[in-house]
Design a protein around this motif. Structure first.
Motif, PDB file in Angstrom:
ATOM      1  N   ASP A   1       0.826  -1.211   0.000  1.00  0.00           N
ATOM      2  CA  ASP A   1       0.000   0.000   0.000  1.00  0.00           C
ATOM      3  C   ASP A   1       0.861   1.262   0.000  1.00  0.00           C
ATOM      4  OD1 ASP A   1       1.063  -0.155   2.513  1.00  0.00           O
ATOM      5  OD2 ASP A   1      -0.821   0.182   3.576  1.00  0.00           O
ATOM      6  N   GLY A   2       2.188   1.094  -0.001  1.00  0.00           N
ATOM      7  CA  GLY A   2       3.086   2.244  -0.048  1.00  0.00           C
ATOM      8  C   GLY A   2       3.638   2.671   1.291  1.00  0.00           C
ATOM      9  N   SER A   3       3.256   2.008   2.384  1.00  0.00           N
ATOM     10  CA  SER A   3       3.731   2.423   3.709  1.00  0.00           C
ATOM     11  C   SER A   3       5.162   1.925   3.930  1.00  0.00           C
ATOM     12  CB  SER A   3       2.809   1.884   4.804  1.00  0.00           C
ATOM     13  OG  SER A   3       2.710   0.475   4.727  1.00  0.00           O
ATOM     14  N   MET A   4       6.012   2.814   4.418  1.00  0.00           N
ATOM     15  CA  MET A   4       7.412   2.487   4.700  1.00  0.00           C
ATOM     16  C   MET A   4       7.498   1.794   6.060  1.00  0.00           C
ATOM     17  SD  MET A   4      10.528   2.588   3.602  1.00  0.00           S
ATOM     18  CE  MET A   4      10.504   3.829   2.294  1.00  0.00           C
TER      19      MET A   4
ATOM     20  N   THR B   1       9.443   5.899  -7.813  1.00  0.00           N
ATOM     21  CA  THR B   1      10.081   4.617  -7.508  1.00  0.00           C
ATOM     22  C   THR B   1       9.040   3.564  -7.128  1.00  0.00           C
ATOM     23  OG1 THR B   1      10.435   5.483  -5.262  1.00  0.00           O
ATOM     24  CG2 THR B   1      12.275   5.619  -6.795  1.00  0.00           C
ATOM     25  N   PHE B   2       8.044   3.941  -6.329  1.00  0.00           N
ATOM     26  CA  PHE B   2       7.052   2.966  -5.888  1.00  0.00           C
ATOM     27  C   PHE B   2       6.218   2.453  -7.057  1.00  0.00           C
ATOM     28  CE2 PHE B   2       2.940   1.710  -4.051  1.00  0.00           C
ATOM     29  CZ  PHE B   2       3.387   0.748  -3.158  1.00  0.00           C
ATOM     30  N   LYS B   3       5.964   3.315  -8.040  1.00  0.00           N
ATOM     31  CA  LYS B   3       5.207   2.863  -9.210  1.00  0.00           C
ATOM     32  C   LYS B   3       5.962   1.781  -9.970  1.00  0.00           C
ATOM     33  CE  LYS B   3       2.873   7.314  -9.513  1.00  0.00           C
ATOM     34  NZ  LYS B   3       2.739   8.596 -10.231  1.00  0.00           N
ATOM     35  N   HIS B   4       7.306   1.873  -9.969  1.00  0.00           N
ATOM     36  CA  HIS B   4       8.103   0.797 -10.559  1.00  0.00           C
ATOM     37  C   HIS B   4       7.914  -0.500  -9.769  1.00  0.00           C
ATOM     38  CE1 HIS B   4      10.468   2.780 -13.694  1.00  0.00           C
ATOM     39  NE2 HIS B   4      10.610   3.814 -12.893  1.00  0.00           N
ATOM     40  N   PHE B   5       7.849  -0.386  -8.439  1.00  0.00           N
ATOM     41  CA  PHE B   5       7.744  -1.577  -7.606  1.00  0.00           C
ATOM     42  C   PHE B   5       6.475  -2.384  -7.921  1.00  0.00           C
ATOM     43  CE2 PHE B   5      10.048   0.991  -4.068  1.00  0.00           C
ATOM     44  CZ  PHE B   5      11.243   0.871  -4.764  1.00  0.00           C
ATOM     45  N   LEU B   6       5.422  -1.690  -8.318  1.00  0.00           N
ATOM     46  CA  LEU B   6       4.154  -2.367  -8.608  1.00  0.00           C
ATOM     47  C   LEU B   6       4.048  -2.837 -10.049  1.00  0.00           C
ATOM     48  CD1 LEU B   6       1.614  -0.096  -6.682  1.00  0.00           C
ATOM     49  CD2 LEU B   6       2.773  -2.160  -5.880  1.00  0.00           C
TER      50      LEU B   6
ATOM     51  N   PHE C   1      14.260  -4.475  -6.759  1.00  0.00           N
ATOM     52  CA  PHE C   1      13.103  -4.705  -5.897  1.00  0.00           C
ATOM     53  C   PHE C   1      12.531  -6.092  -6.155  1.00  0.00           C
ATOM     54  CE2 PHE C   1      11.317  -3.234  -9.850  1.00  0.00           C
ATOM     55  CZ  PHE C   1      10.168  -3.986 -10.006  1.00  0.00           C
ATOM     56  N   LYS C   2      11.849  -6.598  -5.147  1.00  0.00           N
ATOM     57  CA  LYS C   2      11.145  -7.871  -5.306  1.00  0.00           C
ATOM     58  C   LYS C   2       9.901  -7.853  -4.435  1.00  0.00           C
ATOM     59  CE  LYS C   2      11.584 -12.876  -5.298  1.00  0.00           C
ATOM     60  NZ  LYS C   2      12.463 -14.047  -5.075  1.00  0.00           N
ATOM     61  N   ASN C   3       8.771  -8.207  -5.034  1.00  0.00           N
ATOM     62  CA  ASN C   3       7.536  -8.385  -4.282  1.00  0.00           C
ATOM     63  C   ASN C   3       7.568  -9.778  -3.657  1.00  0.00           C
ATOM     64  OD1 ASN C   3       5.264  -6.136  -5.024  1.00  0.00           O
ATOM     65  ND2 ASN C   3       6.762  -6.372  -6.657  1.00  0.00           N
ATOM     66  N   LEU C   4       7.518  -9.836  -2.336  1.00  0.00           N
ATOM     67  CA  LEU C   4       7.577 -11.129  -1.661  1.00  0.00           C
ATOM     68  C   LEU C   4       6.346 -11.945  -2.043  1.00  0.00           C
ATOM     69  CD1 LEU C   4       8.955 -10.215   1.868  1.00  0.00           C
ATOM     70  CD2 LEU C   4      10.145 -10.526  -0.293  1.00  0.00           C
ATOM     71  N   PRO C   5       6.544 -13.185  -2.480  1.00  0.00           N
ATOM     72  CA  PRO C   5       5.421 -13.954  -3.050  1.00  0.00           C
ATOM     73  C   PRO C   5       4.325 -14.294  -2.057  1.00  0.00           C
ATOM     74  CG  PRO C   5       7.394 -15.319  -2.827  1.00  0.00           C
ATOM     75  CD  PRO C   5       7.817 -13.918  -2.548  1.00  0.00           C
ATOM     76  N   ASN C   6       4.672 -14.452  -0.771  1.00  0.00           N
ATOM     77  CA  ASN C   6       3.681 -14.899   0.205  1.00  0.00           C
ATOM     78  C   ASN C   6       3.282 -13.833   1.210  1.00  0.00           C
ATOM     79  OD1 ASN C   6       3.804 -17.603  -0.856  1.00  0.00           O
ATOM     80  ND2 ASN C   6       5.773 -17.840   0.194  1.00  0.00           N
ATOM     81  N   LEU C   7       3.807 -12.614   1.014  1.00  0.00           N
ATOM     82  CA  LEU C   7       3.518 -11.534   1.950  1.00  0.00           C
ATOM     83  C   LEU C   7       3.244 -10.249   1.174  1.00  0.00           C
ATOM     84  CD1 LEU C   7       6.382 -12.202   4.526  1.00  0.00           C
ATOM     85  CD2 LEU C   7       3.938 -12.605   4.921  1.00  0.00           C
ATOM     86  N   PRO C   8       2.414  -9.359   1.701  1.00  0.00           N
ATOM     87  CA  PRO C   8       2.124  -8.095   1.000  1.00  0.00           C
ATOM     88  C   PRO C   8       3.238  -7.071   1.217  1.00  0.00           C
ATOM     89  CG  PRO C   8       0.895  -8.158   3.046  1.00  0.00           C
ATOM     90  CD  PRO C   8       1.619  -9.496   2.949  1.00  0.00           C
ATOM     91  N   LEU C   9       4.467  -7.498   0.978  1.00  0.00           N
ATOM     92  CA  LEU C   9       5.634  -6.675   1.253  1.00  0.00           C
ATOM     93  C   LEU C   9       6.549  -6.619   0.043  1.00  0.00           C
ATOM     94  CD1 LEU C   9       6.518  -8.100   4.793  1.00  0.00           C
ATOM     95  CD2 LEU C   9       5.261  -5.996   4.304  1.00  0.00           C
ATOM     96  N   ILE C  10       7.312  -5.544  -0.038  1.00  0.00           N
ATOM     97  CA  ILE C  10       8.288  -5.357  -1.104  1.00  0.00           C
ATOM     98  C   ILE C  10       9.641  -5.098  -0.468  1.00  0.00           C
ATOM     99  CG2 ILE C  10       8.948  -3.965  -3.119  1.00  0.00           C
ATOM    100  CD1 ILE C  10       5.955  -3.107  -3.259  1.00  0.00           C
TER     101      ILE C  10
END
Length: 483
Positions: free
Chosen positions: A198-201, A221-226, A248-257
């Motif tokens: 959701d963008g929260s640090m 930068t965050f738009k790239h992450f998504l 960057f990597k979106n963690l597959p099992n968690l809503p975290l980057i």
């Protein structure tokens, strides 16, 4: 000899430049791979711990739903529910909250610490959605631990009928992430961060408490992450303004980057030193070869560029980018001759912006220029064939040349242009329509007629006058003979 010297110097410089460029690419590739490895280390550590936390949460949920276990003494119940999870490093609290948000079981004490947490986001999401599953929330300051920063992991407790019965919470201290990230080597200006989707640090190294909890969803930068599951790119940090290479990597099992970023200054530090040394030596060797040729080349390029610009200016209208009146004359003469020779139809549109002088007087010449440019684009967008062309005839008047186009085809194109101009909805208080419009006259020469191109222009102009007389914002097709 001079040419040979220049060629030798340029060849040496080209080889040097290619080597340096490849070295720069290698530095970037190495940095990308290093950042990826650092991210994987952090990812594995986080996922392993969060998996254990998730299992502990599920164990508590299952235990709370076991009447026999809940009837046991607080000591036995705590041992069964929490095992030794409560003593794990960096776990702040493990709480069971009832449907009102009150603490009913506390892993830290047989007598639960008093507190109501119904206002917390991790409570509300489960209260409102029975299917949320494992919830990883935003950083918050703990009320039970003197404001210590944590992130919540929580699961819903449901009754047998599916109704909401409360929440099980594990608070993970942010100190865990801080210690983890501090152990990673990223260079003097590097950065590593854990960010919610959701963008929260959640955590960032270098650490700054003011950044924790900040939302960066509007940052480039965050738009790239998504945009992808994982990847790399270069950008400037919205937090400290440092240009970095981001992995960057979106963690597959968690809503975290997980994000790892090395500063360009660090990546290219060694390369810059090497490049400076090589460039200095090469500059000394090549100065005698390229001095005169470089100066000559600059002058030649300036002259060619000036000639090209002059040629373009001579053929186009500087404001609208359409052909100018001089070029229009050449186009008309060529197309007219071809039409007479091949006995093919030839159509012409005369476009005039309605009450343009009033518009200029009301809104100013800059607005007038902007409107002319917008109208020219409408005209250009609606003539698609390579042979079709448009020119600025003068002031607010435009002419469109349509070879091999019947009267019906010309009227159709004219109507598209008129509608597009009207569709711009550019305010014009002096117009009866309230916005910018254009009137269009159309004329067509056919092989049966004996006339010259000026007659076609005259017929289109007369049709334009009729369109104005009929109330403007209209297309009128000339029905009179051209001869």
């Amino acid at each position: 000899m001079m040419i040979a010297g220049v060629l030798i110097a340029l060849s040496m410089a080209a080889i040097c430049a290619m080597a340096l460029y490849q070295s720069r690419l290698d530095a970037m590739a190495h940095a990308t791979e290093a950042s990826r490895n650092v991210a994987l280390l952090a990812e594995h550590d986080i996922e392993r711990n969060f998996e254990l936390y998730a299992l502990s949460l599920q164990n508590v949920v299952d235990g709370v739903n076991d009447p026999e276990l809940m009837a046991a003494s607080p000591r036995l119940r705590a041992m069964a529910l929490f095992d030794r999870a409560a003593t794990a490093t960096y776990l702040g609290s493990i709480l069971v909250l009832d449907a009102e948000g009150n603490t009913v079981i506390d892993a830290a004490s047989e007598v639960p610490r008093k507190g109501n947490f119904s206002d917390r986001e991790y409570f509300k999401v489960h209260q409102n959605d029975p299917n949320i599953g494992l919830y990883v929330g935003k950083p918050y300051a703990s009320r039970l631990r003197g404001g210590s920063l944590s992130i919540p992991l929580s699961r819903r407790i449901s009754r047998a009928d599916g109704s909401f019965a409360g929440v099980v919470l594990i608070a993970v201290q942010l100190e865990y992430f801080r210690k983890l990230f501090a152990s990673l080597s990223l260079g003097p200006h590097g950065s590593v961060a854990l960010i919610g989707r959701d963008g929260s640090m959640i955590m960032r190294q270098p650490y700054d408490e003011k950044v924790i909890g900040r939302n960066i969803r509007d940052a480039s930068t965050f738009k790239h992450f998504l945009s992808a599951t994982e990847g790399s790119f270069s950008d400037t940090s919205v937090i400290d303004g440092v240009q970095r290479l981001y992995y960057f990597k979106n963690l597959p099992n968690l809503p975290l980057i997980i994000m790892v970023a090395e500063a360009h200054t660090d990546i290219y530090a060694v390369w810059r030193h090497r490049a400076l040394l090589i460039a200095t030596v090469m500059g000394a060797l090549a100065a005698a070869f390229i001095g005169l040729s470089f100066a000559f080349g600059i002058q030649l390029r300036r002259r060619l560029r000036a000639e090209s610009e002059l040629a373009m200016l001579a053929r186009t209208d500087g404001l609208t980018g359409l052909s100018n009146r001089r070029t229009l004359g050449e186009i008309l003469d060529g197309e007219w001759r071809r039409a007479r020779r091949t006995r093919s139809v030839f159509s012409l549109l005369f476009v005039d912006i309605d009450k343009f002088k009033v518009y200029n007087d009301t809104y100013g010449h800059q607005a007038g220029d902007d409107t002319l440019t917008a109208v020219a684009k409408c005209i250009g967008d609606n003539i698609r064939r390579p042979a079709d062309s448009a020119a600025r005839y003068g002031g607010e008047e435009f002419i469109v040349v349509l070879p091999d186009t019947s009267p019906e085809g010309a009227a159709h194109i004219a109507e598209n242009i008129r509608a597009a101009i009207s569709g711009l909805c550019i305010e014009h208080s002096g117009s009866e329509y309230g916005h910018i419009t254009a009137s269009i006259g159309a004329a067509t020469w056919t092989p049966e007629q004996d006339a010259d191109v000026s007659a076609v222009i005259h017929a289109a102009d007369k049709a334009l006058y009729d369109a104005k007389a009929q109330g403007r914002n209209k297309v009128v097709l000339s029905m009179s003979p051209l001869a």
